[in-house]
Motif scaffolding. Structure first.
Motif, mmCIF file in Angstrom:
data_model
loop_
_atom_site.group_PDB
_atom_site.id
_atom_site.type_symbol
_atom_site.label_atom_id
_atom_site.label_comp_id
_atom_site.label_asym_id
_atom_site.label_seq_id
_atom_site.Cartn_x
_atom_site.Cartn_y
_atom_site.Cartn_z
ATOM 1 N N UNK A 208 4.941 9.070 -7.046
ATOM 2 C CA UNK A 208 4.082 9.686 -7.820
ATOM 3 C C UNK A 208 3.043 10.013 -7.906
ATOM 4 N N UNK A 209 2.474 8.501 -8.143
ATOM 5 C CA UNK A 209 0.903 8.592 -8.872
ATOM 6 C C UNK A 209 0.265 8.744 -7.126
ATOM 7 N N UNK A 210 0.692 8.116 -6.697
ATOM 8 C CA UNK A 210 -0.325 8.602 -4.781
ATOM 9 C C UNK A 210 -0.618 10.039 -4.930
ATOM 10 N N UNK A 211 1.174 10.746 -5.124
ATOM 11 C CA UNK A 211 1.325 12.284 -4.594
ATOM 12 C C UNK A 211 -0.419 12.874 -5.630
ATOM 13 N N UNK A 212 -0.091 12.725 -7.410
ATOM 14 C CA UNK A 212 -0.490 13.063 -8.141
ATOM 15 C C UNK A 212 -2.539 13.005 -7.858
ATOM 16 N N UNK A 213 -2.395 11.618 -6.602
ATOM 17 C CA UNK A 213 -3.890 11.208 -6.215
ATOM 18 C C UNK A 213 -4.814 11.909 -5.766
ATOM 19 N N UNK A 214 -3.232 12.372 -4.267
ATOM 20 C CA UNK A 214 -3.950 13.673 -3.606
ATOM 21 C C UNK A 214 -3.921 14.711 -4.272
ATOM 22 N N UNK A 215 -3.188 14.871 -4.572
ATOM 23 C CA UNK A 215 -3.233 16.482 -5.222
ATOM 24 C C UNK A 215 -4.167 16.833 -6.273
ATOM 25 N N UNK A 216 -4.416 15.585 -6.751
ATOM 26 C CA UNK A 216 -5.977 16.477 -7.761
ATOM 27 C C UNK A 216 -7.345 15.914 -6.575
ATOM 28 N N UNK A 217 -6.773 15.276 -5.504
ATOM 29 C CA UNK A 217 -8.468 15.124 -4.464
ATOM 30 C C UNK A 217 -8.620 16.887 -3.626
ATOM 31 N N UNK A 218 -7.304 17.136 -3.138
ATOM 32 C CA UNK A 218 -7.021 18.438 -2.809
ATOM 33 C C UNK A 218 -7.990 19.519 -3.978
ATOM 34 N N UNK B 15 1.195 -1.307 0.044
ATOM 35 C CA UNK B 15 -0.183 0.251 0.469
ATOM 36 C C UNK B 15 0.479 1.374 -0.031
ATOM 37 N N UNK B 16 0.537 1.881 -0.681
ATOM 38 C CA UNK B 16 1.646 3.555 -0.934
ATOM 39 C C UNK B 16 0.372 3.933 -0.946
ATOM 40 N N UNK B 17 0.761 5.666 0.045
ATOM 41 C CA UNK B 17 -0.187 6.835 0.945
ATOM 42 C C UNK B 17 0.469 7.490 0.727
ATOM 43 N N UNK B 18 -0.622 8.654 0.308
ATOM 44 C CA UNK B 18 0.411 10.431 0.582
ATOM 45 C C UNK B 18 -0.800 11.239 0.661
ATOM 46 N N UNK B 19 -0.525 12.398 1.499
ATOM 47 C CA UNK B 19 -1.716 13.471 1.508
ATOM 48 C C UNK B 19 -1.062 14.563 1.590
ATOM 49 N N UNK B 20 -2.316 15.889 0.697
ATOM 50 C CA UNK B 20 -1.571 17.399 0.682
ATOM 51 C C UNK B 20 -2.506 18.048 1.321
ATOM 52 N N UNK B 21 -2.049 19.121 1.218
ATOM 53 C CA UNK B 21 -3.248 20.585 2.065
ATOM 54 C C UNK B 21 -2.615 21.490 1.831
ATOM 55 N N UNK B 22 -3.315 22.693 0.974
ATOM 56 C CA UNK B 22 -2.956 23.682 0.652
ATOM 57 C C UNK B 22 -3.571 24.664 -0.246
ATOM 58 N N UNK B 23 -3.695 25.739 0.269
ATOM 59 C CA UNK B 23 -4.732 26.745 0.049
ATOM 60 C C UNK B 23 -6.118 26.483 0.520
ATOM 61 N N UNK B 24 -6.163 26.074 1.637
ATOM 62 C CA UNK B 24 -7.166 25.583 2.508
ATOM 63 C C UNK B 24 -8.132 24.554 1.175
ATOM 64 N N UNK B 25 -7.806 23.499 0.970
ATOM 65 C CA UNK B 25 -8.295 22.700 0.882
ATOM 66 C C UNK B 25 -6.638 21.386 1.064
ATOM 67 N N UNK B 26 -7.609 19.942 1.057
ATOM 68 C CA UNK B 26 -6.646 18.778 0.993
ATOM 69 C C UNK B 26 -7.331 17.366 0.911
ATOM 70 N N UNK B 27 -6.082 17.044 0.197
ATOM 71 C CA UNK B 27 -6.287 15.759 -0.383
ATOM 72 C C UNK B 27 -5.933 14.121 -0.498
ATOM 73 N N UNK B 28 -5.921 12.661 -0.200
ATOM 74 C CA UNK B 28 -5.514 12.083 0.341
ATOM 75 C C UNK B 28 -5.540 10.995 -0.831
ATOM 76 N N UNK B 29 -4.345 10.171 -1.541
ATOM 77 C CA UNK B 29 -4.034 8.908 -1.961
ATOM 78 C C UNK B 29 -3.797 8.090 -1.423
ATOM 79 N N UNK B 30 -4.435 6.919 -1.909
ATOM 80 C CA UNK B 30 -3.719 5.636 -1.585
ATOM 81 C C UNK B 30 -3.367 4.268 -2.902
#
Length: 220
Positions: free
Chosen positions: A113-123, A1-16
């Motif tokens: 990178x794949x999980x990071x992109x998913x988290x950024x997309x969701x945020x 399992x790969x995971x990553x989360x990102x928060x910026x500009x008042x928005x947050x997302x998670x990728x798994x």
């Protein structure tokens, strides 16, 4: 399992992303409903993934993340100094304990990178106006209330409104789950021909690519 989360500009997302022992890839992207710091968003992503692994009853799990802070805190190499991270750290440790055979390892960002992109997309996704809502999924992992002794839990909030267009996935899902086909003979033939390319798992429809990767099917 790969995971990553990102928060910026008042928005947050998670990728798994789960990679099975057979090489199948299951990617998930979540928009977090509250404003969190980047480190909390990463813990949220890890917790969501671990919760899903518990539901899947995965007895052996290798976890990879590109954040040295969260990984090393869970390994015990780093101390959890920020009070706001403690509830998430403790809950993640409990989930890992429930799963049993779990290892966690830091990987370079280029391998995540794949999980990071998913988290950024969701945020970057925001709730549309109610008049235009189709289906929006939100995950919330609230910290435990120590005074009331409440246990931490994962809450899945879904907002659904009427959609005028036909949901293209539904006939395929109906056929895969129940063997139901539409009345139109042409549509019946099309669904029978294309159904072997699809895979339905945990309320989600996937399509198998030529490389064997499971591609998540999205609506409008």
């Amino acid at each position: 399992m790969y995971f990553d989360g990102v928060a910026h500009c008042g928005e947050a997302g998670a990728g798994v992303v789960f990679v099975t022992s057979q090489g199948e890839v299951l990617p998930y992207s979540f928009t977090l409903t509250k404003l969190y710091s980047n480190n909390v968003a990463k813990y949220q992503a890890l917790i969501i993934g671990l919760e899903m692994a518990v539901e899947m009853k995965r007895l052996q799990l290798q976890v990879f993340g590109n954040s040295q802070l969260e990984v090393n805190q869970l390994l015990g190499s780093y101390e959890v100094k920020k009070p706001e991270l403690r509830p998430y750290h403790d809950y993640a440790k409990n989930l890992m304990g429930w799963l049993g055979d779990v290892t966690i390892q830091h990987v370079p960002r280029k391998e995540n990178k794949k999980v990071d992109a998913l988290a950024a997309l969701a945020s970057s996704l925001t709730l549309p106006d109610q008049a235009q809502v189709t289906v929006c999924q939100k995950w919330v992992v609230p910290p435990p209330n120590e005074e009331e002794g409440e246990e931490n839990e994962l809450k899945h909030l879904v907002t659904v409104s009427e959609v005028e267009k036909e949901e293209w996935r539904q006939p395929i899902i109906d056929y895969l789950r129940y063997g139901i086909l539409p009345e139109n003979q042409r549509r019946r033939t099309e669904i029978r021909r294309h159904a072997p390319r699809f895979f339905y798992y945990k309320d989600t429809l996937y399509r198998r690519s030529f490389e064997g990767v499971l591609l998540r099917c999205l609506g409008e």
